[in-house]
Design a protein around this motif. Structure first.
Motif, PDB file in Angstrom:
ATOM      1  N   LEU A 129       0.964  -1.061  -0.081  1.00  0.00           N
ATOM      2  CA  LEU A 129      -0.035  -0.113  -0.087  1.00  0.00           C
ATOM      3  C   LEU A 129       0.699   1.338  -0.037  1.00  0.00           C
ATOM      4  CD1 LEU A 129      -2.951  -0.628   2.236  1.00  0.00           C
ATOM      5  CD2 LEU A 129      -3.350  -1.223   0.310  1.00  0.00           C
ATOM      6  N   HIS A 130       2.045   1.110   0.807  1.00  0.00           N
ATOM      7  CA  HIS A 130       2.831   2.489   0.365  1.00  0.00           C
ATOM      8  C   HIS A 130       3.552   2.722  -0.135  1.00  0.00           C
ATOM      9  CE1 HIS A 130       5.545   4.769   2.297  1.00  0.00           C
ATOM     10  NE2 HIS A 130       6.668   4.534   1.837  1.00  0.00           N
ATOM     11  N   GLN A 131       3.589   1.777  -1.488  1.00  0.00           N
ATOM     12  CA  GLN A 131       4.822   1.601  -2.626  1.00  0.00           C
ATOM     13  C   GLN A 131       3.365   2.428  -3.798  1.00  0.00           C
ATOM     14  OE1 GLN A 131       7.311   0.935  -2.554  1.00  0.00           O
ATOM     15  NE2 GLN A 131       7.429  -0.251  -0.248  1.00  0.00           N
ATOM     16  N   LEU A 132       2.075   1.579  -3.380  1.00  0.00           N
ATOM     17  CA  LEU A 132       1.213   2.559  -4.473  1.00  0.00           C
ATOM     18  C   LEU A 132       0.716   3.344  -4.292  1.00  0.00           C
ATOM     19  CD1 LEU A 132      -1.812  -0.602  -3.928  1.00  0.00           C
ATOM     20  CD2 LEU A 132      -0.391   0.237  -6.230  1.00  0.00           C
ATOM     21  N   CYS A 133       1.016   4.077  -3.247  1.00  0.00           N
ATOM     22  CA  CYS A 133       0.995   5.577  -2.397  1.00  0.00           C
ATOM     23  C   CYS A 133       1.448   6.658  -3.213  1.00  0.00           C
ATOM     24  CB  CYS A 133       0.440   5.352  -1.171  1.00  0.00           C
ATOM     25  SG  CYS A 133      -0.707   5.155  -0.147  1.00  0.00           S
ATOM     26  N   THR A 134       3.140   5.478  -3.586  1.00  0.00           N
ATOM     27  CA  THR A 134       3.585   6.745  -3.860  1.00  0.00           C
ATOM     28  C   THR A 134       3.303   7.139  -5.317  1.00  0.00           C
ATOM     29  OG1 THR A 134       5.725   5.900  -2.348  1.00  0.00           O
ATOM     30  CG2 THR A 134       6.339   6.385  -4.627  1.00  0.00           C
ATOM     31  N   LEU A 135       3.402   6.039  -5.691  1.00  0.00           N
ATOM     32  CA  LEU A 135       2.565   6.088  -7.707  1.00  0.00           C
ATOM     33  C   LEU A 135       1.036   6.517  -7.604  1.00  0.00           C
ATOM     34  CD1 LEU A 135       3.930   2.545  -9.286  1.00  0.00           C
ATOM     35  CD2 LEU A 135       5.440   5.057  -8.309  1.00  0.00           C
ATOM     36  N   HIS A 136       0.362   6.633  -6.763  1.00  0.00           N
ATOM     37  CA  HIS A 136      -0.720   6.772  -7.212  1.00  0.00           C
ATOM     38  C   HIS A 136      -1.731   7.380  -6.114  1.00  0.00           C
ATOM     39  CE1 HIS A 136      -0.936   4.967 -10.838  1.00  0.00           C
ATOM     40  NE2 HIS A 136      -0.869   3.684 -10.368  1.00  0.00           N
ATOM     41  N   GLY A 137      -1.176   7.734  -4.792  1.00  0.00           N
ATOM     42  CA  GLY A 137      -1.658   8.580  -3.795  1.00  0.00           C
ATOM     43  C   GLY A 137      -1.371  10.417  -4.229  1.00  0.00           C
ATOM     44  N   ARG A 138      -0.621  10.747  -4.583  1.00  0.00           N
ATOM     45  CA  ARG A 138      -0.145  12.068  -4.741  1.00  0.00           C
ATOM     46  C   ARG A 138      -1.436  12.391  -5.849  1.00  0.00           C
ATOM     47  NH1 ARG A 138       4.033  12.263  -8.570  1.00  0.00           N
ATOM     48  NH2 ARG A 138       2.728  10.007  -9.480  1.00  0.00           N
ATOM     49  N   HIS A 139      -1.423  14.323  -6.186  1.00  0.00           N
ATOM     50  CA  HIS A 139      -2.357  14.783  -6.849  1.00  0.00           C
ATOM     51  C   HIS A 139      -1.134  15.875  -7.706  1.00  0.00           C
ATOM     52  CE1 HIS A 139      -4.992  17.836  -7.817  1.00  0.00           C
ATOM     53  NE2 HIS A 139      -6.069  17.479  -8.289  1.00  0.00           N
ATOM     54  N   PRO A 140      -1.261  16.356  -8.534  1.00  0.00           N
ATOM     55  CA  PRO A 140      -2.180  15.967  -9.384  1.00  0.00           C
ATOM     56  C   PRO A 140      -1.664  14.582  -9.785  1.00  0.00           C
ATOM     57  CG  PRO A 140      -0.587  17.119 -10.585  1.00  0.00           C
ATOM     58  CD  PRO A 140      -0.110  17.092  -8.989  1.00  0.00           C
TER      59      PRO A 140
END
Length: 219
Positions: A50-61
């Motif tokens: 989940l942490h790695q996913l946040c790095t790629l897709h938890g950001r805006h934009p």
């Protein structure tokens, strides 16, 4: 005697061809998301993924936000607005579940992993910002079509953490197929969309490879 082969991919429509790239090469063909969706997986492995996913897709934009800015085709406006609004909810959900799962575990080779993630993030951002007609939109299409597999991992973690699973409001596959048919009106745009899709799912597979390698290194 030569027998004609039925269902030759040359006879497929453009939407069939592009969607098949995600089906054939996306997250659904990697063992790691399915493993993380099962019970009994160490929570440290879930937290790390989940942490790695946040790095790629938890950001805006995110991918869709950047693709919206890079895409000037009016035929894509409604789909991009729908996908962008849905990903606002998906990001918030991802961050909430990741926070509940806890920080990523200490793992050998952390510096190399962070460098790999930075490279993946940069590649995704470049795809999503591409002004080549169709490329950024292809990346947005790919993340939307591939997200249901990622969502299963996320939902399994939410259930484990006692967090309510929220509805996924992303555009339906049928809506996405209609978008592709409306936008890919010539070979150049289709090639650019194909490239965007291929490269985005390649980054997702790289993410799952990294998550699996990190889990193995922790024993």
């Amino acid at each position: 005697m030569t027998v004609a082969i039925a269902n030759d991919t040359n006879d497929w429509g453009v939407a069939d061809r592009l969607v098949q790239i995600v089906h054939a090469d996306g997250s659904g063909t990697h063992a790691t998301p399915e493993r993380l969706s099962r019970g009994g997986v160490p929570i440290r492995d879930v937290a790390d993924a989940l942490h790695q996913l946040c790095t790629l897709h938890g950001r805006h934009p995110g991918v869709v936000d950047l693709a919206t800015s890079a895409t000037s085709n009016a035929a894509a406006d409604d789909w991009l607005a729908h996908a962008g609004a849905a990903f606002v909810e998906e990001r918030a959900y991802l961050i909430r579940v990741a926070a509940a799962a806890g920080p990523p575990p200490g793992t050998p080779g952390q510096a190399a992993a962070e460098a790999a993630l930075a490279t993946q993030r940069n590649a995704i951002d470049q795809l999503s910002r591409s002004i080549r007609p169709g490329c950024a939109l292809g990346a947005a299409i790919a993340v939307t079509l591939d997200w249901p597999v990622i969502r299963r991992t996320l939902d399994a973690a939410a259930d484990r953490m006692g967090i309510d699973i929220i509805p996924c409001t992303l555009p339906s596959p049928a809506d996405t197929r209609q978008l592709i048919e409306a936008v890919a009106v010539n070979a150049a745009v289709e090639r650019a969309m194909t490239f965007g899709i291929q490269q985005l799912v390649a980054q997702h597979r790289g993410l799952w490879d990294l998550v699996a390698a990190r889990a193995e290194s922790r024993g």
